[in-house]
Write a protein that holds these residues in place. Structure first.
Motif: not given
Ligand SMILES: [Zn+2]
Length: 453
Positions: A350-369
């Protein structure tokens, strides 16, 4: 056939107090619009209370596939929404998939006729009841006792007698009345009492509806708050299917409908909606719902009754964007809710891959890298929770900016911290060390918290 939903909603989300910008609470940011929105996967523990071994009146150990099929249907309802039959008074976008799932962890079986019975007639036995009988007139078949209890003894029309030796048990009431001047209530019974009996005690009977009660949850789980416990029970006096989900930790499902699994799954779909924090559609909980919605067991239409999950209609198929977002927000921000999801269990796939410049403006509870690709930057401005075993992997020259918030483990444990590499590989043991090391920037009191170390 009519099915009654006895529902009750008393749970209020505990607002979590984590350091982050106020925009992190904006419900609109939690609408799962695209495939990158992570799923909320609720961990479900199934409990089945049988009435007795010989007459279970419930599922048994042989029925786990039927229970699984019920939840397959519930998951299908949450995955494939239908457009609303009754529309709000302004244009509302349609979200086709709630991205909310339920996964059964285990099945437990019990035999307990008292816990099983969520709906039965019983005598009032607290708050001063039963009352002492003053006298019994065997000629008129009337029982006399002190005080004004007329209203309670009138309906439903039964009394229970105790300690009378020959007249103990339930009796139908003919009439009851109160004599104000003598401050006494008189109950006349339909059947003849035995004159050889004693005076004793009297109480009235009433319908006990324990469908929403927490006693069965407390007894079976000790009040466990790590799962959504679905508890199948029964009711000796209600043949209909009913359920009540007053808490994010338990749902009572009584008198399930074995003949029509679709109807049963619709009931559960509605009730787990309560567990996840949704109220009935009338009055509307959010401004993207119709202003009026008839709450009765009826076919849906475009005039009076919606097909919303949180209506009683017989064709539940829809949730509004804000209803969905409300759930995503709760289960990505509130640690008390996050622990009931799979976000506390590390998943290498369940890996989240950031491929572009990104801003996360909400909370995340992730289950992977989280992987930030070469030369790219991820700015985190709302809380991010990672489970034990998860890392943030920065490829060459990648940047992680934590701005005014924390990256932490909301499950009360640690996460595995930031690692640097040349190029991410799913098999992390094969990753080469960074040749141009990325960096972590902490701004506005940003923190990496609860890092394994
Ligand atoms: Zn309800």
């Amino acid at each position: 056939m009519k099915f009654l939903f006895s529902t009750y909603f008393a749970f209020i989300f505990i607002s979590s107090s984590f350091p982050q910008g106020t925009g992190c609470h904006d419900i609109n940011r939690y609408i799962p619009r695209d495939n990158s929105s992570n799923e909320v996967i609720i961990k479900v523990m199934i409990h089945v209370v049988k009435k007795s071994e010989t007459d279970p009146q419930n599922f048994t150990e042989k029925d786990t596939s039927q229970i699984r099929e019920q939840f397959d249907l519930v998951n299908r309802f949450y995955r494939f929404l239908e457009p609303p039959t009754l529309k709000a008074d302004h244009e509302v976008e349609f979200i086709p998939d709630t991205k909310i799932r339920f996964v059964i962890q285990d099945y437990k079986f019990y035999t307990d006729s008292i816990l099983w019975d969520r709906y039965f007639t019983g005598a009032k036995k607290d708050q001063g009841y039963p009352l002492d009988v003053d006298s019994i007139n065997y000629k008129t078949n009337e029982i006399v006792f002190k005080g004004n209890h007329h209203a309670l003894f009138r309906k439903p029309a039964q009394v229970e007698l105790y300690e009378t030796e020959l007249n103990d048990g339930r009796h139908d009431i003919d009439i009851s009345y109160y004599i104000k001047s003598e401050k006494k209530t008189i109950v006349r019974l339909k059947n003849k009492l035995d004159p050889a009996g004693k005076n004793g005690k009297i109480s009235f009977t009433y319908m006990n509806n324990l469908n929403c009660a927490s006693d069965v949850y407390n007894k079976l789980t000790g009040g466990d708050e790590n799962y959504l416990h679905i508890i199948y029970t029964g009711g000796s006096e209600n043949p209909n299917s009913f359920g009540c989900g007053p808490s994010p930790y338990y749902l009572n499902v009584s008198n399930f409908n074995k003949i029509n699994p679709w109807v049963q799954a619709q009931t559960i779909t509605h009730e787990v909606g309560h567990c996840l924090g949704l109220a009935h559609t009338f009055p509307p909980q959010f401004d993207d719902l119709p202003r009026k919605d008839g709450m009765i067991w009826t076919p849906c239409d475009s005039i009076a009754h919606s097909n919303n999950f949180m209506n009683y209609s017989i064709c539940k198929g829809y949730l509004s964007p804000k209803q969905i977002a409300h759930i995503h927000k709760g289960y990505n921000t509130n640690p008390k809710l996050i622990v009931t999801t799979t976000a506390c269990d590390y998943d290498n796939n369940e890996t989240t891959i950031v491929r572009f410049n990104e801003t996360w403006d909400r909370a995340y509870a992730l289950r992977g890298n989280i992987v930030v690709k070469k030369n790219k930057a991820l700015t985190v401005s709302c809380l991010v929770s990672l489970p034990e075993g998860a890392k943030i992997i920065l490829e060459n020259n990648a940047t992680l900016i934590v701005n005014g918030t924390s990256v932490t483990n909301s499950c009360g444990r640690t996460w595995d911290g930031v690692v640097y590499c040349k190029k991410y590989k799913n098999n992390q043991t094969k990753m080469k060390p960074a040749s141009k090391r990325g960096k972590v920037v902490l701004e506005n009191n940003g923190k990496l918290e609860n890092v394994k170390g």
